[in-house]
Each structure stands twice: as C-alpha cells, then as structure tokens.
Design a protein around this motif. Structure first.
Motif, PDB file in Angstrom:
ATOM      1  N   THR A 345       8.470 -13.374  -1.513  1.00 21.26           N
ATOM      2  CA  THR A 345       9.922 -13.452  -1.383  1.00 21.26           C
ATOM      3  C   THR A 345      10.414 -14.638  -2.202  1.00 21.26           C
ATOM      4  OG1 THR A 345       9.934 -14.969   0.513  1.00 21.26           O
ATOM      5  CG2 THR A 345       9.684 -12.605   0.993  1.00 21.26           C
ATOM      6  N   HIS A 351       4.642 -11.003   0.701  1.00 20.53           N
ATOM      7  CA  HIS A 351       5.349  -9.810   1.170  1.00 20.53           C
ATOM      8  C   HIS A 351       4.561  -8.563   0.795  1.00 20.53           C
ATOM      9  CE1 HIS A 351       8.453  -6.669   1.530  1.00 20.53           C
ATOM     10  NE2 HIS A 351       8.918  -7.454   2.495  1.00 20.53           N
ATOM     11  N   ARG A 353       4.808  -5.475   3.008  1.00 17.22           N
ATOM     12  CA  ARG A 353       5.473  -4.257   3.466  1.00 17.22           C
ATOM     13  C   ARG A 353       6.711  -4.630   4.273  1.00 17.22           C
ATOM     14  NH1 ARG A 353       0.952  -2.059   4.679  1.00 17.22           N
ATOM     15  NH2 ARG A 353       0.730  -0.986   2.706  1.00 17.22           N
ATOM     16  N   GLN A 354       7.691  -3.752   4.231  1.00 17.14           N
ATOM     17  CA  GLN A 354       8.968  -4.034   4.882  1.00 17.14           C
ATOM     18  C   GLN A 354       8.823  -4.145   6.395  1.00 17.14           C
ATOM     19  OE1 GLN A 354      11.900  -0.984   4.214  1.00 17.14           O
ATOM     20  NE2 GLN A 354      13.605  -2.236   4.927  1.00 17.14           N
ATOM     21  N   TRP A 355       7.991  -3.312   6.979  1.00 13.09           N
ATOM     22  CA  TRP A 355       7.840  -3.232   8.434  1.00 13.09           C
ATOM     23  C   TRP A 355       6.829  -4.263   8.921  1.00 13.09           C
ATOM     24  CZ3 TRP A 355       9.565   1.456  11.248  1.00 13.09           C
ATOM     25  CH2 TRP A 355       9.290   1.385  12.627  1.00 13.09           C
ATOM     26  N   ASN A 357       6.123  -7.422   8.377  1.00  9.81           N
ATOM     27  CA  ASN A 357       5.381  -8.059   7.294  1.00  9.81           C
ATOM     28  C   ASN A 357       4.563  -9.264   7.746  1.00  9.81           C
ATOM     29  OD1 ASN A 357       4.854  -8.510   4.327  1.00  9.81           O
ATOM     30  ND2 ASN A 357       5.910 -10.418   4.799  1.00  9.81           N
ATOM     31  N   ASP A 473      12.964  -9.805   5.360  1.00  9.40           N
ATOM     32  CA  ASP A 473      12.683  -8.795   4.342  1.00  9.40           C
ATOM     33  C   ASP A 473      12.252  -9.466   3.036  1.00  9.40           C
ATOM     34  OD1 ASP A 473      15.009  -9.755   3.089  1.00  9.40           O
ATOM     35  OD2 ASP A 473      16.224  -8.041   3.702  1.00  9.40           O
ATOM     36  N   CYS A 474      12.161  -8.691   1.984  1.00  7.80           N
ATOM     37  CA  CYS A 474      11.647  -9.194   0.712  1.00  7.80           C
ATOM     38  C   CYS A 474      12.576 -10.204   0.051  1.00  7.80           C
ATOM     39  CB  CYS A 474      11.356  -8.036  -0.231  1.00  7.80           C
ATOM     40  SG  CYS A 474      12.823  -7.061  -0.660  1.00  7.80           S
ATOM     41  N   GLN A 487      12.070  -6.064  12.285  1.00  7.55           N
ATOM     42  CA  GLN A 487      12.007  -7.501  12.053  1.00  7.55           C
ATOM     43  C   GLN A 487      11.831  -8.321  13.325  1.00  7.55           C
ATOM     44  OE1 GLN A 487      15.635  -8.411   9.779  1.00  7.55           O
ATOM     45  NE2 GLN A 487      14.464  -8.232   7.875  1.00  7.55           N
TER      46      GLN A 487
END
Length: 522
Positions: A345, A351, A353-355, A357, A473-474, A487
């Motif tokens: 990030t 980072h 994965r979105q889920w 992380n 997130d990223c 999150q």
C-alpha cells in the motif's frame, strides 16, 4: 441478514515507549518507523484474544469476563463430545482447518520464541491458548481414520446475529473418514498436534506423547486416503475451501512430525525428500502463507535443516526448498523481478488480497522474523534478483509491518483491537457487539440481534482485545463499520503468527532499553 463468505481466494492503555530512535537503529539496519511501540503490551493483548474466541465451558481463570459458556451440546446430535475449541472469527462455526493452522502457528511461536515469551511473562498464556485447541482436536479425532471437521455451518450461522451464549443455530457436526477423505484437514491437524507435542515435551511429557500419537495416526490417515476435505464436507467450500489442495499440508505435517520425533523420524524426512518435487514443495514459488497455503512454511523449515551436517546427502533437494523459501522472502522485500513481488500500500503495508489482508501480513512477518534469525545464526545473506539482503533487513521489514499494525500508518489507527488510543470500535463480532451475557442474561433471538445490535452506529459494548482485524484496503483506507466484515472482522489465524513476532521485537526492545517494563497492565 449476513451472507459473507470467508474463502479469500479471492472472496476470504496506550503506552508509548519514550526513548531515542537511535537505540533501535543499532538493532535494525532498516528502521521502518521512528515511532516506538510497546511490543510487550501488544503481546499480552494478542494472547488475551484467544480467550474471547473460546467455545465450550470456560475455566475459572478466564480473563475475558464478557464471555461465558457456550456450545455445550456440540456433537451431541452425532453422539460425540465436540465441546470446546475455538470460534474462528466473529461468528460461531468451528472450522477445523483454520483452527488447526492457528494452533500450529501458536506452537511454532513458542518453539522459536519460548524464552522471549517467558521473559515477557506470557509463556503460560501461550501454552493455555495452544492446549485449548489441542484438547479439542483429541476429542475430534475419535478413531484413527475419523476426524470431525466442523461444527455448525456458515449458511445457517450467518442468518443469526446472537451471542455464542444464546446460540440457536444448527450445531450439526461434519467429519472426514475413509470414504470421505480430507488429507488437507488431516494434515494440518497432524501438524498442529505434532508442533504442540514439541511445546509440551518438557512440561507435560504424557500429554506430549498423546499428541504425537494422534498426529502420527492423522498423517497416516491423510496420506493413505487422499482427497480434499471440501469435497467431502461440502458446507465448508464457500468459507474455507481448500484451493491449494492437500499436498502442501501433507508436506507440512511430515515436516512437523520429523521435528516432533526428535529428528530421528527417518520416515518423515524421506517423505519430505521423496515428495519434494511431485508435491510441489520445490516447484511452487509462492507469495502467500496462510491457513490454506503452507508451502512457504515448509520451505523455510526445510532450509533450516541445511544447518545439520547429517543431511548433506540430501543437500541438493534441501537447497531447492531453500531457493523457494528465499523467493518468498525476496517477494516480501520487493527484491524479485516484476510480478513476483508482494504489492505494498502507499503506507508500506504488504497487500496480498482485499479480503482480510492482515492475515498475510502477520504470517509474512513471522516467516521474515524466523528467517532473519536463521540467516544471523548461519552467518548468511540472501541473493535476491534485485540485490543482496541480510538478516537485519528481514527483521526490519517485519518490524515495519508490526508498527503499521500498531498505528504507524496513514490513518493513525491501531488494527490490533484494544491497543493504543485509536483502534476499531465496531469489530464485526457477534459476542462483542451485544451486551455482555453476565450482565444481561435475557435471551437475544436470532433476528433480534440484527434488529437491536448489528445496525447500531455506536461502538461495540465489549472490546475484543487483541483481535487483529482484516485491515485497510490497497490504498490504506479503512471503514470502521460493523457491516464492513471484509475489513473489521478478525480471525484467530490473524493474531496467532503475530505472537512470536511481538515476543521477538519485545526482546530486541528490552535489550536496547532494559529499564522499560516488560508488559503493561490491562
């Protein structure tokens, strides 16, 4: 109504230490953050989290007092005692695969950093966290070729928002056996019990022997009757599906069994050597280490075996394992070429994965820390495609990730709940989001929880201290909302790898400033 799916491939007192940053520079070649943190306090809180996740009859010394007994009839419908174990996250299904990985990582933390945990006054709590899991695995392994894989199911569980003490959802149990194999689940559970047997070898030799016996039986079962557990237990597929298959878990189990048999388990060592190529141990270049993908862990443990002179006959294969281990490490360090690195990030967080992380961040930090120690002990460096790196760069990156978690990030947010002045207050966690059972014993129904508690805008009434949430997130953005489960939900396997890293960082901090207290009070 909540219909989240956890399978992430893809979809799945503030105490600041005031001292000069130059002290840390002498320990770390790469200082990722000038903001110091109390790693001892973070360590204490991380271990407290596992008590919040306990299922079953809680012990007299339970420290998380907003929790009470739950799941006391688990297994009754199937005629087996499956009371105990852990809820994996903010709901109430007991998923065998992530629970076993959690216990393996807690055990590995104690094996590597037991002295540091003891110095911080937290070793006993770590042992209790491990034993809560292994006691359950002993119950779940009802015969050599039968292992109970899951209690409850995600679909029905997610229709209700209740405290675990009020649970009214299905508690049906699911198993693997000779006709319904699950080599990945059997392998990971074998790894957990083998690693735990090492942990208890001196303090509880009888228990250690019992765990090793179960581990050996489970490995033989998983290896003889091969198959993916999510093909046998269909209800798990959308939550903890085995995307990587079972070969990594069988290698992982063999490695831990080799270590647990005092390195004289020739059968397990030969298994690691003979299956190295065909099972992907020396073939897969991996950039994640998780409850599903164990290759990087196997490869790093195999690399450590090169230090033993007796393995020189098999150095060629072990060096292949080591090469893949270092591909993973170089990927974390952004020292590979092109797409073979792990993204970062803008704030510097790894980072994957979105889920959820943060699970990959904590597991990467652990492997970086372990491999840093290996490089230092063996006086080696790594030849990454984009440069030579040494042990201090590895521990520096691990520290940078931990510091980001604890608050050194663009949001100035601690993603370890209960640590620091600013942390997630609306964690996606049923028990934490509803009034404490001890103070409000009135039954809260299935949909009543959604109507009266889930939709509330205010903070949770209970703080699930030590939970490592899924994180930003990223782009380092984070929304502290109960419904934002990608999150704000935390999992046991997020926090478990962090235990060892925090113990190591706390030791390094103590070496530089011995006047600081080892741990902070709760």
């Amino acid at each position: 109504m909540e219909l989240k799916k956890k399978n992430n491939h893809p979809p799945k007192f503030r105490t600041r230490i005031l001292h000069h940053c130059t002290l840390l520079l002498s320990v770390f070649a790469v200082l990722p953050s000038a903001q110091p943190f109390n790693y001892g306090e973070a360590l204490s809180k991380s271990l407290l989290y596992f008590e919040a996740q306990r299922s079953g009859r809680l012990p007299y010394n339970q420290r998380v007092t907003w929790r009470h007994h739950s799941g006391l009839t688990d297994g009754l419908e199937q005629g087996v005692d499956l009371v105990g174990g852990y809820y994996d996250a903010g709901d109430h299904v007991k998923f065998g695969l992530p629970m076993a990985f959690t216990v393996t990582m807690l055990s590995w933390s104690v094996i590597e950093y037991g002295d540091q945990l003891a110095a911080a006054g937290e070793l006993q709590h770590a042992l209790e966290a491990i034993k809560w899991g292994t006691d359950y695995f002993i119950k779940a392994h009802t015969s050599p070729n039968v292992l109970w894989a899951e209690v409850g199911d995600g679909d029905t569980d997610h229709y209700c928002w209740q405290r675990p003490e009020d649970m009214a959802t299905s508690r049906r149990a699911y198993k693997i056996d000779e006709n319904n194999p699950g080599s990945d689940l059997a392998g990971e559970t074998a790894a957990a019990m083998a690693a735990a047997s090492i942990v208890f070898r001196k303090t509880n030799p009888h228990y250690s022997h019992l765990l090793l016996h179960h581990a050996q039986q489970l490995f033989e079962f998983g290896d003889t009757y091969r198959g993916k557990y999510d093909s046998s237990v269909g209800v798990v597929k959308e939550y903890y599906g085995s995307v990587s298959g079972y070969m990594d878990e069988l290698l992982w189990a063999a490695m831990w069994l080799y270590k647990a048999t005092d390195n004289v388990g020739d059968y397990y060592f030969k298994y690691l050597i003979n299956k190295a190529h065909c099972f992907g141990g020396t073939g897969w270049s991996i950039t994640e280490f998780s409850w599903d993908v164990k290759y990087a862990g196997v490869q790093i443990l195999a690399a450590q075996l090169l230090m033993d002179e007796k393995h020189k006959e098999h150095r060629h294969v072990l060096n292949q394992y080591k090469s893949k281990a270092e591909h993973y490490i170089c990927a974390c360090l952004n020292k590979n070429i092109g797409a073979n690195n792990i993204d970062r990030t803008p704030g510097g967080l790894l980072h994957v994965r979105q889920w959820n992380n943060m699970q990959y961040v904590s597991s990467a930090s652990f492997l970086l820390t372990v491999y840093s120690d290996f490089l230092q002990t063996s006086n080696q460096n790594i030849m990454c495609p984009r440069g030579v790196v040494g042990s201090q760069e590895l521990i520096g990156l691990a520290q940078a990730q931990v510091d980001y978690i604890l608050g050194s990030n663009p949001a100035n947010m601690s993603y370890l709940v209960g640590y620091g002045p600013n942390y997630p207050m609306r964690v996606h966690h049923r028990g934490a989001s509803i009034a404490c059972y001890r103070e409000s014993k009135g039954y809260i129904g299935c949909t009543q929880g959604y109507d009266n508690w889930y939709s509330r805008k205010g903070p949770n009434p209970n703080v699930v201290v030590g939970a490592l949430v899924g994180g930003p997130d990223c782009q380092d953005n984070f929304r502290d909302e109960r419904g934002n489960y990608m999150q704000t939900e935390a999992c046991t396997y997020n926090t478990a790898p962090l235990v060892g890293v925090l113990a190591k960082l706390n030791q390094l901090e103590e070496q530089q400033n011995p006047t600081l207290p080892l741990v902070a009070s709760y």
